[in-house]
Design an enzyme around this catalytic site. Structure first.
Site, PDB file in Angstrom:
ATOM      1  CG  ASN A   9     106.325  60.475  99.219  1.00 13.07           C
ATOM      2  OD1 ASN A   9     105.398  59.976  98.574  1.00 13.07           O
ATOM      3  ND2 ASN A   9     107.572  60.482  98.788  1.00 13.07           N
ATOM      4  NE  ARG A  88     106.318  61.604  94.734  1.00 11.27           N
ATOM      5  CZ  ARG A  88     106.573  60.338  94.424  1.00 11.27           C
ATOM      6  NH1 ARG A  88     106.598  59.406  95.350  1.00 11.27           N
ATOM      7  NH2 ARG A  88     106.800  60.020  93.176  1.00 11.27           N
ATOM      8  CG  HIS A 177     111.076  60.308  89.054  1.00 16.97           C
ATOM      9  ND1 HIS A 177     111.525  59.320  88.198  1.00 16.97           N
ATOM     10  CD2 HIS A 177     110.626  59.667  90.160  1.00 16.97           C
ATOM     11  CE1 HIS A 177     111.350  58.141  88.749  1.00 16.97           C
ATOM     12  NE2 HIS A 177     110.797  58.324  89.946  1.00 16.97           N
ATOM     13  NE  ARG A 238     107.116  51.747  88.099  1.00 15.23           N
ATOM     14  CZ  ARG A 238     107.290  52.985  88.571  1.00 15.23           C
ATOM     15  NH1 ARG A 238     107.084  54.021  87.783  1.00 15.23           N
ATOM     16  NH2 ARG A 238     107.650  53.185  89.807  1.00 15.23           N
ATOM     17  CD  GLU A 384     112.027  62.210  94.721  1.00 11.65           C
ATOM     18  OE1 GLU A 384     112.508  61.203  95.265  1.00 11.65           O
ATOM     19  OE2 GLU A 384     111.169  62.168  93.840  1.00 11.65           O
TER      20      GLU A 384
END
Ligand code: ADP
Length: 397
Positions: A9, A88, A177, A238, A384
């Site tokens: 990842n 990923r 996601h 963000r 994940e």
């Protein structure tokens, strides 16, 4: 027999690796941070212990990957090449509705999505190339953050812009996601003993990035992130949703598009509002110590989240559970309580004791709702990397 699956990842300045066996158990995880900077570091978790790893000076993603793989080999964690590698990949555009075994065509399609995710896809590709160089004969599989959301209906993915923006440039909502939201579906269905195709939930992934997804009978039907991972909820740095009129408003304020991009991505959210931190745990401590802007940032975060939970209901016919996950969703009883307190009219009722005790109690569903709640509310740890490992195995065969 070699049974190891490697998960890679690559973030913008970080690299996470995880090694699983075929029965889904995590063998080891490694993390390299601040890649490209003088103070880059790497660590390995194995057998319940965390150890520092040496990195080549000035290591970027490829060098760090080599260093970590060498350490995994040295310690007999990866004695031979793995049987599959899962990567990923942030953006798969409309090309990928699921994971894909990496071929030249797949690489080209990922590259074609670089303009949709310029901060993410190029580093994801770096990770893929470096791993292919190390293990040229091992099947490699790309697992996309966007793929789970390819089931969104047009009324949920189209912006009300001139249609040619979508037709000519692919401007639409993609959602992100997806790996985590897909895991929430699988895990909620498992805990409730229902087939995933009959399970409907609202999945709130609250980490450094935050997004929420409505899942109807096993399919993503609405989600808060859009063309990029900037839209929607308030996040660590963000902004989430803003009025697009801001661009015009700022035109005579001498703020360039590039500067504004940086502000919205790196200097807004919890950090921008509090002026203090993007880290929820630190923020809550500061709020408890009387830092007014930290409390304000927390309030805006929870209110926006509650508003989105209400909005997600519009896409559902029934709701099996509202599920919280991610570092904040899993660990912050305060955020869950403050958010759910906005939702009484819709029938969500949190049980304060269960909410506070979550993580320390053995409640089998991870449920935190009270007896009067119209809906089940659950807390489920995301994983994940494990989903990526499973997908890698599935598509490698
Ligand atoms: P990433 O998106 O980088 O994977 P995580 O899912 O690990 O991030 O989430 C990181 C966030 O979780 C940080 O804001 C951190 O402060 C928050 N967090 C972790 N533990 C707690 C806690 N006990 N209370 C509140 N926030 C927490």
């Amino acid at each position: 027999m070699n049974d190891r699956v490697l998960v890679v990842n690559c973030g913008s300045s970080s690299l996470k690796l995880a090694v699983f066996d075929q029965s889904d158990a995590t063998i080891a995880t490694a993390l390299a941070e601040r890649l490209g900077a003088d103070n880059a570091t790497a660590s390995l978790r194995y057998n319940g212990e965390k150890q520092a790893l040496a990195l080549t000076p000035g290591a970027g993603h490829a060098a760090a990957l080599n260093d970590i793989i060498a350490a995994l080999a040295d310690q007999n964690i990866l004695k031979q090449a793995p049987i599959a590698v899962g990567h990923r990949v942030v953006h798969g555009g409309e090309a990928f509705k699921g994971a894909a075994r990496i071929t030249t065509d797949v690489l080209q399609a990922i590259e074609a999505c670089c303009n949709l995710a310029p901060l993410h896809n190029p580093v994801n590709l770096l990770g893929i190339q470096a791993t292919r160089t190390l293990f040229p004969d091992v099947p490699q599989v790309a697992v996309f953050d966007t793929a789970f959301h390819q089931s969104l209906p047009p009324h949920a993915y189209l912006y009300a812009l001139p249609k040619r923006f979508y037709e000519d440039w692919g401007v639409r909502r993609y959602g992100f996601h997806g790996t985590s939201h897909a895991f929430m579906l699988e895990e909620t269905a498992r805990r409730l003993g229902k087939p995933a195709t009959e399970t409907s939930l609202i999945s709130a992934h609250l980490g450094n990035g935050c997004s929420i997804t409505a899942i109807r009978n096993g399919a993503s039907v609405d989600t808060s992130m859009g063309l990029t991972p900037l839209e929607g909820l308030v996040m660590g740095t963000r902004s989430g949703d803003i009025d697009p009129g801001l661009f015009d408003f700022l035109a005579d304020k001498d703020i360039s598009a590039e500067r504004l991009h940086r502000t919205l991505n790196n200097e807004s959210g919890l950090l921008g509002l509090s002026g203090l931190t993007n880290d929820m745990r630190t923020l809550i401590e500061a709020a408890d110590n009387g830092h007014a802007d930290a409390q304000l940032a927390l309030d805006v975060f929870c209110f926006r989240l509650a508003r989105y939970i209400g909005a997600m209901l519009v896409s559902l016919e029934q709701l099996d559970a509202l599920v919280f996950t991610g570092g904040i969703g899993e660990n912050s009883a305060r955020v869950r309580a403050e958010t759910l307190n906005h939702l009484g009219l819709l029938g969500f009722a949190v049980d304060d004791a269960r909410n506070q005790a979550h993580g320390r109690s053995s409640e089998p569903l991870g449920a935190i709702h009270g007896p009067d709640s119209r809906f089940r509310i659950m807390v489920i740890p995301t994983d994940e990397e494990r989903v990526i490992a499973r997908e890698a195995l599935k598509h490698a065969q």
